[in-house]
Design an enzyme around this catalytic site. Sequence first.
Site, PDB file in Angstrom:
ATOM      1  N   SER A  59      43.981  36.607-132.998  1.00 30.88           N
ATOM      2  CA  SER A  59      43.938  35.300-133.664  1.00 30.88           C
ATOM      3  C   SER A  59      43.865  35.490-135.184  1.00 30.88           C
ATOM      4  O   SER A  59      44.473  34.725-135.938  1.00 30.88           O
ATOM      5  CB  SER A  59      42.729  34.496-133.195  1.00 30.88           C
ATOM      6  OG  SER A  59      42.782  34.295-131.812  1.00 30.88           O
ATOM      7  N   ARG A  98      42.975  45.296-125.405  1.00 28.28           N
ATOM      8  CA  ARG A  98      44.192  45.717-126.104  1.00 28.28           C
ATOM      9  C   ARG A  98      44.086  47.221-126.310  1.00 28.28           C
ATOM     10  O   ARG A  98      44.196  47.990-125.390  1.00 28.28           O
ATOM     11  CB  ARG A  98      44.313  44.981-127.458  1.00 28.28           C
ATOM     12  CG  ARG A  98      44.713  43.542-127.312  1.00 28.28           C
ATOM     13  CD  ARG A  98      44.392  42.749-128.546  1.00 28.28           C
ATOM     14  NE  ARG A  98      42.948  42.597-128.702  1.00 28.28           N
ATOM     15  CZ  ARG A  98      42.362  41.844-129.595  1.00 28.28           C
ATOM     16  NH1 ARG A  98      43.083  41.174-130.448  1.00 28.28           N
ATOM     17  NH2 ARG A  98      41.049  41.756-129.651  1.00 28.28           N
TER      18      ARG A  98
HETATM   19  P1  ADP Z   1      35.906  36.830-129.010  1.00 30.18           P
HETATM   20  O1  ADP Z   1      35.441  36.273-130.321  1.00 30.18           O
HETATM   21  O2  ADP Z   1      34.984  36.511-127.873  1.00 30.18           O
HETATM   22  O3  ADP Z   1      36.330  38.280-129.034  1.00 30.18           O
HETATM   23  P2  ADP Z   1      38.735  36.147-128.890  1.00 30.18           P
HETATM   24  O4  ADP Z   1      39.317  34.790-128.791  1.00 30.18           O
HETATM   25  O5  ADP Z   1      39.050  36.953-130.110  1.00 30.18           O
HETATM   26  O6  ADP Z   1      37.185  35.937-128.684  1.00 30.18           O
HETATM   27  O7  ADP Z   1      39.153  37.007-127.622  1.00 30.18           O
HETATM   28  C1  ADP Z   1      38.810  36.621-126.308  1.00 30.18           C
HETATM   29  C2  ADP Z   1      39.217  37.714-125.354  1.00 30.18           C
HETATM   30  O8  ADP Z   1      40.643  37.837-125.343  1.00 30.18           O
HETATM   31  C3  ADP Z   1      38.685  39.118-125.702  1.00 30.18           C
HETATM   32  O9  ADP Z   1      38.384  39.805-124.498  1.00 30.18           O
HETATM   33  C4  ADP Z   1      39.850  39.764-126.419  1.00 30.18           C
HETATM   34  O10 ADP Z   1      39.823  41.173-126.289  1.00 30.18           O
HETATM   35  C5  ADP Z   1      41.012  39.163-125.639  1.00 30.18           C
HETATM   36  N1  ADP Z   1      42.235  39.176-126.437  1.00 30.18           N
HETATM   37  C6  ADP Z   1      42.428  38.761-127.714  1.00 30.18           C
HETATM   38  N2  ADP Z   1      43.705  38.970-128.108  1.00 30.18           N
HETATM   39  C7  ADP Z   1      44.339  39.540-127.047  1.00 30.18           C
HETATM   40  C8  ADP Z   1      45.660  40.043-126.814  1.00 30.18           C
HETATM   41  N3  ADP Z   1      46.586  40.052-127.769  1.00 30.18           N
HETATM   42  N4  ADP Z   1      45.926  40.553-125.602  1.00 30.18           N
HETATM   43  C9  ADP Z   1      44.973  40.601-124.652  1.00 30.18           C
HETATM   44  N5  ADP Z   1      43.714  40.187-124.795  1.00 30.18           N
HETATM   45  C10 ADP Z   1      43.390  39.655-125.980  1.00 30.18           C
END
Ligand code: ADP
Length: 161
Positions: free
Chosen positions: A127, A89
Amino acid sequence: MIGVYPGSFDPLTLGHYDIVERANKIFAELYVVIMHNNEKNTFFSIDERVDMARNSLKDFKKVKVESYSGLMVDYFKLKQADYIVRGLRAVSDFEYELQMALMNRSLDCSVETLFLMTSQKFIFLSSSTVKDIAGYRGDVSKFVSPYVLEKITEKIDKLGK
Ligand code: ADP
């Protein structure tokens, strides 16, 4: 090519969906893998997160949703994957993502990470934001699939918030 997209997905948002949609065009097989991380106190259980991701991503025929508790590099080898997929992001994601990618590579030099940029409209979506807003009964329908919306509402009702 085989890709694995790991994360907490607590819950899967439309930002994650956007990354899956992009990765789906690149890979012949794509595994969305919900990582079980003891350090993280998640809002949804691993089974709930898998169920929400499966339901939200059911239209992608090449995408499989699984859970895994262990090292990402071991899952990567198990699947004989070519790339780990991660979403980026803002610049603020970069440092953490670089650290993870280099750590994974130092554990196994065959591991490559592919970063895909999110759509502008999801740049501030996470999230945690979704959970915060939903916790105060705010409208998160623009940020998650209808199924995830239903599950968040159910959970918050159950917690009596
Ligand atoms: P983690 O705890 O491994 O960071 P997440 O579920 O928060 O797991 O995120 C998984 C992946 O998705 C990460 O690479 C994060 O940067 C990406 N991600 C989360 N939200 C978004 C979004 N709004 N747009 C694009 N990528 C996202």
